[in-house]
Design a protein around this motif. Structure first.
Motif, PDB file in Angstrom:
ATOM      1  N   SER A 159      50.859  58.705  33.161  1.00  0.00           N
ATOM      2  CA  SER A 159      52.236  57.276  33.205  1.00  0.00           C
ATOM      3  C   SER A 159      53.700  58.084  33.135  1.00  0.00           C
ATOM      4  O   SER A 159      53.737  58.596  32.390  1.00  0.00           O
ATOM      5  CB  SER A 159      51.923  56.128  32.629  1.00  0.00           C
ATOM      6  N   LYS A 210      45.769  48.075  44.600  1.00  0.00           N
ATOM      7  CA  LYS A 210      46.292  46.505  44.078  1.00  0.00           C
ATOM      8  C   LYS A 210      45.456  45.885  44.090  1.00  0.00           C
ATOM      9  O   LYS A 210      45.933  44.692  42.960  1.00  0.00           O
ATOM     10  CB  LYS A 210      46.875  46.229  46.021  1.00  0.00           C
ATOM     11  N   SER A 242      44.745  46.407  40.445  1.00  0.00           N
ATOM     12  CA  SER A 242      46.130  46.174  39.239  1.00  0.00           C
ATOM     13  C   SER A 242      46.155  44.695  39.021  1.00  0.00           C
ATOM     14  O   SER A 242      46.613  44.790  38.128  1.00  0.00           O
ATOM     15  CB  SER A 242      47.298  46.600  40.275  1.00  0.00           C
ATOM     16  N   THR A 243      45.664  43.682  39.992  1.00  0.00           N
ATOM     17  CA  THR A 243      46.019  42.347  39.953  1.00  0.00           C
ATOM     18  C   THR A 243      44.693  42.069  38.419  1.00  0.00           C
ATOM     19  O   THR A 243      44.964  41.195  37.590  1.00  0.00           O
ATOM     20  CB  THR A 243      45.316  41.432  40.386  1.00  0.00           C
ATOM     21  N   TRP A 244      43.426  42.470  38.778  1.00  0.00           N
ATOM     22  CA  TRP A 244      42.385  42.123  37.009  1.00  0.00           C
ATOM     23  C   TRP A 244      43.344  43.019  36.142  1.00  0.00           C
ATOM     24  O   TRP A 244      43.200  42.727  34.920  1.00  0.00           O
ATOM     25  CB  TRP A 244      41.047  43.355  37.485  1.00  0.00           C
ATOM     26  N   ASN A 245      44.068  44.437  35.638  1.00  0.00           N
ATOM     27  CA  ASN A 245      44.000  44.611  34.938  1.00  0.00           C
ATOM     28  C   ASN A 245      45.492  44.265  34.440  1.00  0.00           C
ATOM     29  O   ASN A 245      45.579  43.737  32.875  1.00  0.00           O
ATOM     30  CB  ASN A 245      44.740  46.708  35.452  1.00  0.00           C
ATOM     31  N   ARG A 246      46.067  43.755  35.823  1.00  0.00           N
ATOM     32  CA  ARG A 246      47.719  42.946  34.481  1.00  0.00           C
ATOM     33  C   ARG A 246      46.822  41.388  33.407  1.00  0.00           C
ATOM     34  O   ARG A 246      47.304  40.931  32.986  1.00  0.00           O
ATOM     35  CB  ARG A 246      48.299  42.145  35.657  1.00  0.00           C
ATOM     36  N   ALA A 247      46.110  40.454  34.889  1.00  0.00           N
ATOM     37  CA  ALA A 247      45.341  39.530  34.131  1.00  0.00           C
ATOM     38  C   ALA A 247      44.428  40.300  32.518  1.00  0.00           C
ATOM     39  O   ALA A 247      44.538  39.273  31.701  1.00  0.00           O
ATOM     40  CB  ALA A 247      43.863  39.260  34.573  1.00  0.00           C
ATOM     41  N   GLU A 305      45.035  42.793  31.012  1.00  0.00           N
ATOM     42  CA  GLU A 305      46.744  43.045  30.445  1.00  0.00           C
ATOM     43  C   GLU A 305      47.481  41.564  29.213  1.00  0.00           C
ATOM     44  O   GLU A 305      47.504  41.452  27.638  1.00  0.00           O
ATOM     45  CB  GLU A 305      47.908  43.300  30.360  1.00  0.00           C
ATOM     46  N   LEU A 306      47.531  40.836  30.279  1.00  0.00           N
ATOM     47  CA  LEU A 306      48.082  39.657  29.634  1.00  0.00           C
ATOM     48  C   LEU A 306      47.023  38.916  28.227  1.00  0.00           C
ATOM     49  O   LEU A 306      47.635  38.486  27.449  1.00  0.00           O
ATOM     50  CB  LEU A 306      48.121  38.194  30.701  1.00  0.00           C
ATOM     51  N   ARG A 343      47.274  40.779  25.269  1.00  0.00           N
ATOM     52  CA  ARG A 343      49.211  40.683  24.985  1.00  0.00           C
ATOM     53  C   ARG A 343      48.750  38.939  23.883  1.00  0.00           C
ATOM     54  O   ARG A 343      48.810  38.673  22.937  1.00  0.00           O
ATOM     55  CB  ARG A 343      50.132  40.230  25.989  1.00  0.00           C
ATOM     56  N   LYS A 385      35.996  42.641  36.772  1.00  0.00           N
ATOM     57  CA  LYS A 385      37.065  44.236  37.355  1.00  0.00           C
ATOM     58  C   LYS A 385      35.658  45.338  36.595  1.00  0.00           C
ATOM     59  O   LYS A 385      35.542  45.400  38.404  1.00  0.00           O
ATOM     60  CB  LYS A 385      37.769  44.820  36.122  1.00  0.00           C
TER      61      LYS A 385
END
Length: 412
Positions: A95, A171, A174-179, A181-182, A185, A392
């Motif tokens: 990254s 894409k 990535s939506t699942w990744n963001r969920a 990660e949220l 957190r 995912k």
């Protein structure tokens, strides 16, 4: 999304007809960017976690302190393989965060060409047949000492979709990744909140509304009815370990506040013929060796081994849940009290002399309920996180093999 017509038999999977077949060498190119180490200059070093866990920083190190002098620069978008750990899924795409870091010659650094997106390939290598490719391209007699043969691996054939479809797949995932990660957190924040509550409520720094009575410093031994030790039945008597009585060791300490079962079980004869004791349900079982400050409340009768103690509290003046949280909070202090050169432990006398700042029982109960609510919230979010990861993983299997195709309008 739509279900695709399948016609291409590919070992574990069938792939769509319009996906192109390539050797990995037609998608990837090994690159080397040698770094001329300077003694007084600092370099960012990284490592790759197993099970496709991504890249992790090892911090900065001056050139003179880097023992392996064959170092190579990595750049954003590179695909990196840890040659000694790849059978465990140690590979990742670089990254922007790790742009310019260095790796030793124990890593393969590769560029993806215009046939495959690095972000797509980062998902693709997690498919089971790709993991098998990593394994069959490795030599050795021990799983931890296998040596990866890059050229053999690059000769393997794969089938991939067009760049446009790769972009759509990335894409969606990535939506699942963001969920995920949220959710991670949120769990971290909830744990920090609980830590603050424990540090303040268990010490009386913050009082709950309506409670004004004073607290007392009490020896743990003064609020115990009994403390029971444990033991290990003879391993050579097989019948001892075919019973249905849960038998607790430090392996069972996974952070859960309550436990209904254990990894191993023993028979009643095993208890009769050993030092193991049965701890009646509803009491506190704690470790006095290898993991000081950890424990749980047993929700069923359980036997214990010699590394554990069963604390039977005076139920008329003490909340077992409150003492459980106190014991966890005292973990670091117990570690300092522990003795032993390799494995630290505390003896019974040290355990019984622990001082606990004890409020009246109603306030104990109220504090324990607040902390229990925090635990339930964390547990709920952790279950949601696991469910997101499962979703995912299932979606990856479908999208990366073409069983489900992504339509343009669904990701626009």
């Amino acid at each position: 999304m739509s279900v695709a017509k399948l016609s291409y038999d590919y070992n574990d999977y069938s792939f769509p007809e319009d996906w192109e077949e390539y050797r990995l060498s037609q998608l990837l190119e090994v690159v080397e960017r040698p770094v001329d180490l300077t003694d007084d200059q600092e370099y960012d070093l990284i490592t790759i976690k197993r099970n496709f866990g991504g890249i992790e920083s090892r911090g900065k190190l001056a050139g003179e302190r880097i023992l392996v002098k064959s170092q190579f620069e990595i750049r954003e978008g590179d695909f990196i393989i840890s040659k000694r750990q790849i059978v465990h899924g140690a590979c990742a795409v670089v990254s922007k965060k790790h742009e310019g870091a260095t790796v030793s010659n124990e890593y393969d650094v590769m560029n993806c060409n215009n046939r495959v997106l690095p972000s797509f390939f980062d998902y693709y290598v997690q498919l089971p047949f790709m993991r098998r490719f990593f394994y069959i391209a490795s030599d050795g007699v021990h799983i931890e000492k296998l040596r990866f043969k890059t050229r053999d691996w690059l000769r393997q054939k794969v089938r991939v979709p067009s760049i446009i479809e790769q972009q759509k797949i990335v894409k969606v995932l990535s939506t699942w990744n963001r969920a995920i990660e949220l959710e991670e957190r949120l769990i971290s924040e909830k744990k920090q909140q609980k830590k603050w509550l424990m540090q303040n409520l268990l010490t009386g720094k913050k009082r709950l509304p309506g409670f004004t009575e004073g607290w007392q410093d009490i020896r743990l031994g003064d609020i115990c009815k009994n403390v029971l030790g444990g033991g290990t039945p003879a391993r050579n008597v097989k019948g001892y370990y075919k019973g249905n009585i849960p038998w607790v060791t430090v392996k069972d300490l996974d952070g859960a506040k309550q436990k209904y079962d254990s990894i191993e079980h023993i028979s009643l004869d095993a208890i009769r013929q050993s030092a193991s004791k049965i701890i009646p349900k509803g009491n506190l079982i704690v470790s006095t060796r290898m993991g000081l400050g950890r424990g749980f409340i047993n929700m069923v009768d359980m036997a214990i081994n010699q590394d554990m103690k069963g604390i039977i509290l005076n139920s008329t003046s003490v909340s077992t849940e409150f003492i459980f949280y106190c014991f966890i909070e005292l973990g670091n202090y117990l570690e300092r009290l522990g003795n032993g050169s390799t494995v630290k432990g505390v003896d019974l006398s040290t355990l019984l002399n622990l001082i606990i700042n004890l409020p009246p029982l109603p306030e104990q109960t109220a504090i324990a309920e607040i902390l229990s609510t925090a635990d339930r919230e964390i547990d709920l979010h952790e279950k949601q996180l696991e469910e997101l990861k499962k979703q995912k993983k299932a979606l990856m299997q479908l999208l990366l093999t073409g069983i489900v195709r992504v339509n343009a309008q669904e990701v626009s």
